[in-house]
Design an enzyme around this catalytic site. Structure first.
Site, PDB file in Angstrom:
ATOM      1  N   ALA A 117      41.676  43.107  37.614  1.00  0.00           N
ATOM      2  CA  ALA A 117      40.845  42.746  36.483  1.00  0.00           C
ATOM      3  C   ALA A 117      39.409  42.789  36.993  1.00  0.00           C
ATOM      4  CB  ALA A 117      41.183  41.353  36.001  1.00  0.00           C
ATOM      5  N   CYS A 118      38.451  42.906  36.102  1.00  0.00           N
ATOM      6  CA  CYS A 118      37.116  43.152  36.609  1.00  0.00           C
ATOM      7  C   CYS A 118      36.036  42.733  35.635  1.00  0.00           C
ATOM      8  CB  CYS A 118      36.905  44.640  36.862  1.00  0.00           C
ATOM      9  SG  CYS A 118      38.255  45.432  37.694  1.00  0.00           S
TER      10      CYS A 118
END
Ligand code: SF4
Ligand code: SF4
Lengths: 506, 359
Positions: free
Chosen positions: B16-17
């Site tokens: 995730a980012c």
């Protein structure tokens, strides 16, 4: 001399206390198993004649009947089983080829059963098909590898011609089953279900009966080696054309509909004289090589003004990948691969049980080969032969198929209990028979509803599985082997299927 | 060596980012301080296992040369690569990428940049560069080209964005498009090449999500000669953009309709028949390019910056404008820290591309 008649396969067990002597079984069984004796007020059964279709069991109002596999067994023997013995007895009696119906019943490895699917956890949300759109729409036909767009007056236009396509609401079609091998009522049931659901059915090689014209817009018309029922009208009526080269249940051999079955209706549909045998030669006598096939493909395209997809159906055999590649290069818009478990109305048992390869391996090999050659987009791939559940559909698509054909599963929805005696013409379920007394048991309206229900049920299940994987359109599953893992498979098998073993991460 | 440090090559690592991008649509240069502040306001979205920056317009004096940023695991890899480059290019200039010491960073590779001219006769310079980059990355052990465009550059590594930004001295550069990424991989990643942005030619992509259609997209790209060597989703998205925009010449607006295709039910509701048919054809022909699963992505090249979401918007993306500036980010906070008074802020709809173009 004492002559063995045949090995009894079933025992008809009647609970005399439950039996009310209604005689429905006596009237219904086309194999004349049951009889009533008024003198003794007894219903008895000649179990030797029973084929195990379970019709009487289903219609008996008091559930007095149970059909059981016969327990009479020869001395334990690892090599010789009842069926081997039974076939030899039959052949010693008749000197003929042993016939059989339906698909291979040997325990040839079911790869679908050794493949498991993925589901999302945490890093990728699963999608709930009840709340979010979930798309199964599928197109069968040749696609260009790119399109050219031009901008005119700030409107974007596509200038690439798109070859004709079949549009399916679910990646499942009804496979070729001819009027002749199955009853008109069975054809109608499947045809109507296909139209109602938005998929396609297939005439098989039996021509298109006029009662089926209302369903012709969702029909794939087959052109087989016998060319039965093929004329301009027939080709124009169908939505697509399928050249049948082979069939999974009997690769390499033709077909034979005995003259007794060629009734007036069948004779007019197949365009052959009443009472003559309908013989499909093993090969097409105008196709002895791939360039001949190309000619037939283009002859059919010419005849239909290039408005209909023309496909080719072959049995899954050892060299299936290069053959399929040749077919695509010959101009086919779709290729059907029929695996060793594919069904039939009649085939020599020795062929059905011993020739061909499983569809899972064939589909993976063909898809991979077409990709390596950069021609995968040029034809759709339909997998057939042994699709038993929506799980198998999902796995077949992930292995590379665009869609699957179902035959046996559809007939089971109409009542078939896999007695494998379709070739006798005495199907109690009114499916594989032309006897009006039997065919009227199959109400096409109800049959259509049941076949429709099957498509609906499977489609819902496919959506659930897709959603679990975090996918909301079937095109993102097609050839997506990352979503598959093998269980208990050998390294070579995994390599051929192009999948990893369970326990391996991405 | 590779095996120890490069899990991204062998496995897909879901992550995730945080993503953020700023573009001046007039092409005016501005300092990297803005993007640095923006990404550092979303430290929560990463876990210190990868971050990076990309900037366009940073090498104006050498803007006609292909600029390769290469990381090496050892001197040997550098020698082999330089031999290779000498054989295939005229090297205009080469130097170590300037860095500052940051104590917390580990496993720092050798970092070099090269300004290259193609002296051979090649049909398409772009295809040649792609081939060369794939060659080096696949064949030369311990070498990895992580940036290969003109007048642009990617800076990335394993660390938090504040550390990586400081290490590469990001605030000292001036560019007209800046995009940055902060990563939260689920596995521990020790290899610098695994950080994002991912780039090829002047394309750069930062991405937040996990693509469930990876297997399809990857095999589809192989048809067109793209081989995904990194097992990352970002690589797949980058190649898809290159294929569709550069090779198939499809406009970004339409690319959005391919990668995040509208639903059939939406298409059926469109009244204009031509438009409906076009969308249908796009889905039919480019079905294998549909990117499924949650993602928000910012893609840039020398003339554009584009934000795009998956078809049901499973990951956040917000956009804003202020004068000539376009902002696209995972969070509004990351925009507001740079520009508190915005002209317009909006949430792009699922599948609807937000496009910034040089005017
Ligand atoms: S053949 Fe079918 S209907 Fe006849 S006895 Fe056997 S199971 Fe019953
Ligand atoms: S179709 Fe009829 S004859 Fe054939 S297997 Fe099924 S029940 Fe038996």
């Amino acid at each position: 001399m004492a002559i063995p008649k045949k090995l009894r396969e079933f025992d008809v067990v009647r609970d005399d206390e439950k039996c009310i002597r209604c005689e429905v079984c006596c009237r219904m069984c086309a194999n004349d198993v049951h009889s009533y004796d008024a003198e003794t007020d007894k219903v008895s059964a000649d179990s030797a004649k029973c084929v195990g279709c379970h019709f009487c069991e289903d219609v008996c109002p008091t559930e007095a009947l149970v059909i059981k596999r016969n327990k009479s067994q020869i001395k334990r023997n690892a090599n010789w089983k009842n069926d081997a013995l039974g076939n030899i007895i039959k052949q010693a009696n008749t000197g003929g080829v042993v016939l059989i119906g339906m698909g291979n019943d040997r325990p040839i490895r079911d790869y679908f059963g050794h493949i498991v699917l993925n589901a999302s956890q945490v890093t990728n949300p699963s999608i709930d098909p009840l709340r979010e759109p979930m798309e199964l729409k599928t197109f069968i036909g040749s696609k260009p590898d790119r399109i050219e767009l031009v901008e005119k007056k700030s409107k974007i236009k596509n200038t690439t011609e798109i070859p004709p396509q079949l549009e399916l609401e679910t990646p499942v079609l009804f496979t070729a089953m001819s009027f002749g091998s199955i009853s008109l009522n069975a054809c109608k049931s499947l045809a109507k279900a296909a139209c109602d659901f938005g998929t396609y059915w297939n005439t098989g090689e039996g021509g298109l009966h006029k009662d089926l014209y209302p369903y012709a817009h969702r029909c794939i018309v087959q052109v087989a080696s016998g060319r039965f029922g093929v004329d301009r009208e027939y080709l124009k009526k169908g939505a697509a054309i399928e050249i049948k080269i082979g069939q999974g249940a009997k690769p390499g051999i033709g077909g034979h509909l005995p003259g007794e079955k060629v009734s007036a209706e069948i004779s007019s549909t197949r365009m052959i004289p009443e009472g003559t045998d309908a013989l499909s030669p093993a090969p097409h006598h105008d196709i002895y090589s791939i360039e001949d096939l190309r000619q037939l493909i283009f002859a059919l395209k010419e005849a239909t003004d290039y408005k209909k997809p023309v496909g080719v159906k072959i049995a899954a055999v050892h060299n299936v990948a290069p053959i399929a590649s040749g077919i695509v290069r010959a101009g086919a818009d779709f290729v059907v691969i029929d695996g060793i478990r594919g069904g039939t109305g009649a085939a020599p048992q020795i062929i059905r049980d011993n020739v061909g390869i499983p569809i899972e391996l064939a589909v993976a090999a063909v898809d991979q080969r077409l990709r390596e050659e950069g021609i995968r987009h040029r034809a759709s791939l339909i997998a057939a032969g042994g699709i038993k559940s929506s799980g198998d559909v999902v796995k077949a698509v992930a292995l590379g198929a665009d869609a699957v054909y179902i035959g046996t599963a559809a007939l089971v929805a109409l009542g078939c209990h896999l007695c494998q005696r379709c070739y006798t013409g005495k199907c109690n379920w009114g499916i594989a028979t032309q006897d009006p007394y039997l065919t009227k048991r199959l109400n096409p309206e109800i049959g259509a509803k049941r076949a429709y229900n099957l498509l609906r049920g499977w489609s819902l299940e496919i959506k659930e599985m897709l959603g679990g994987m975090g996918i909301n359109a079937i095109e993102s599953l097609r050839g997506n082997k990352e979503q598959l893992r093998g269980v208990g498979l050998h390294e070579k098998e995994l390599e051929l299927l192009g999948i990893k073993h369970a326990g391996e991460a991405w | 060596m590779r095996k120890r440090l490069i899990p991204d090559i062998d496995y897909r690592v879901p992550s995730a980012c945080g993503v953020t991008g700023i573009m001046n649509q007039k092409g005016e240069l501005f300092s990297g301080e803005a993007i640095y502040a923006s990404i550092c306001n979303m430290l929560e979205r990463g876990n210190g296992l990868g971050s990076g920056f990309v900037a366009y317009g940073i090498y104006p004096e050498l803007k006609d040369y292909w600029c390769f940023h290469i990381m090496y695991e050892n001197e040997k890899a550098k020698e082999n690569t330089e031999d290779y480059l000498k054989r295939n290019f005229g090297i205009k200039h080469s130097e170590p990428i300037p860095t500052k010491k940051v104590k917390s960073l580990k496993f720092i590779p050798l970092l070099w940049r090269y300004f290259l001219g193609i002296e051979k006769n090649v049909e398409s310079a772009e295809d040649y560069i792609i081939k060369v980059v794939m060659d080096i990355n696949k064949e030369i052990e311990g070498a990895f080209v992580f940036s290969s465009g003109k007048n642009m550059g990617i800076f990335k590594g394993v660390g938090n964005p504040d550390e990586i930004g400081e290490f590469f001295r990001v605030p000292e550069y001036k560019g007209y498009i800046w995009v940055s990424h902060n990563r939260f991989p689920t596995n521990s990643v020790g290899w610098w090449g695994g950080a994002h942005p991912f780039g090829i030619l002047d394309w750069s992509v930062v991405h937040n999500g996990e693509i469930s259609s990876y297997g399809v997209n990857k095999r589809y790209l192989e048809n067109f000669g793209y081989f995904c060597t990194l097992s990352t989703d970002t690589e797949v998205i980058t190649y898809l953009f290159d294929l569709l925009v550069r090779r198939h010449k499809i406009a970004f607006e339409t690319v959005g309709n391919i990668l995040s295709a509208p639903f059939w039910s939406q298409i059926e509701r469109i009244e204009n028949k031509e438009e409906r048919e076009l969308l249908k054809t796009l889905r039919m022909v480019y079905g294998p390019a549909l990117v499924n699963g949650p993602f928000s992505v910012i893609v840039a090249n020398s003339s554009c910056m584009v934000g795009l979401n998956d078809r049901i918007k499973l990951r956040p993306l917000v956009a804003a404008t202020k004068g000539d500036f376009l902002y696209i980010s995972s969070e509004e906070a990351a925009i507001k820290i740079v520009s508190p008074q915005l002209d317009k802020v909006w949430m792009p709809r699922a599948g609807e591309p937000t496009i910034g173009k040089l005017m």
